[in-house]
Design a protein around this motif. Sequence first.
Motif: not given
Length: 154
Positions: A89-100, A139-147
């Motif tokens: 999905n590189v090049g597409r728009t994501l909604i990424v939920k992090l802790a904060t 840059e976001i590590p996978y471990t920080e991604i909630k969804e």
Amino acid sequence: MTFKEKINTLLEEALLEKPSVFLIDLKITDAFKVIVNLDGDNGVALQDCIDISRAIDANLDREEQDFSLEVASVGVGSPLKMVRQYKKNVGRTLIVKLATETIEAELVEANDNFIILSWKAREPKKLGKGKETVQKRQEIPYTEIKEAIVTVTF
């Protein structure tokens, strides 16, 4: 060999025949309902689901164990679960939920350890009043991604 082990073995063998298709989730309920969710590097065609379903169904004996089988592709709006999904999905728009925070941005890179998002934001000017548009990159590590969900635009 247990029923679940048989399903796993048959599923692995069927997926070897289709290297661009990969398993996202396998559930087997107490009532022996088998639910297989697939994704693919180039999407999942109906024929892919039919082939996987037949490979499992044809090699199990319903006299030995009655079961129901559902093989489907992950739906639009389903959260990303595997690194392989991020890479496709590189090049597409994501909604990424992090802790904060929650970030809606373009996925510009995905490797085995982290993703890189890029977006424009309005921030207060460093000098004077008002706001300016700035390009952000994180840059976001996978471990920080909630969804993480791919946004769909029509």
